[in-house]
Structure formats: C-alpha cells, structure tokens
Write an enzyme that holds these catalytic residues in place. Sequence first.
Site: not given
Length: 132
Positions: A48, A51, A120
């Site tokens: 991510c 984070c 996706c």
Amino acid sequence: MTEKIEKSEAEWRAQLTEEQFNVARKKGTERAFTGKYNDNKENGTYYCVCCGEPLFSSKTKFDSGTGWPSFWKPLENAKVEEVMDRSFFMRRTEVICGKCDGHLGHVFPDGPEPTGLRYCLNSAALDFKKEE
C-alpha cells in the site's frame, strides 16, 4: 485485527503525490495502460502506497488485458477489505487496504483459477519491492 492507521487529509497530502492522493484517498483511478506496474514482470511484493502494508505478490499477478495491474488473490484476505461501490450508476466491489482504508481498485469475478477473481488495482495506490 489490525489497528487502523488514521491521518488527517493534510497529513496524507503531505505524504503522497497528487496522483497517489487522488487515487488512494479520494477513490480516483488512473487511465488504463498508464500505471507504472501494469507491465511489471519482476518478482516481488506490492505494498500500500499510504501505509506500507504488504498486499499482493507478483506470483498472483496476471495480464488481464485491462490496462491495470491485476491479481487473483491478496497475500492474506485480512490485508484487503471489500466495500460495495455504487458510484457512476454501477455496482462494483471496491478494494481497500485493511490497515489504512486506502482505495486500491476493484475486484471482479472474471479472473483466472484457482480463485476466479480479478483484483484490478491502480499502480498509483501501490509500491513495489523487488525480490532479491
């Protein structure tokens, strides 16, 4: 259960590029075939961008032909959450980071086996670390 990371909009803006903020925090999307990880064939892990949580492995990445990086499963189901998305007069399932609620993309039931799913995702919502 993972403790959620919460930051103000100003803190996210200071940390992310404009495109990353628009995609990951404002639920935007990048244009098809423009993301830096769409054609990435290197072995490693996708994280991510907000984070740093590890989310997807290159081992589950496949070429869906859609123009966005696609995966058939996350590293662990708890790493991502699915939320009903009714925007733009459609019904889709949004995928968000389980740790910071960053928007990653959508999941569709038209992927390859063994899951039959296609996560996706937007390259702008991801970081990639190559396997050594």
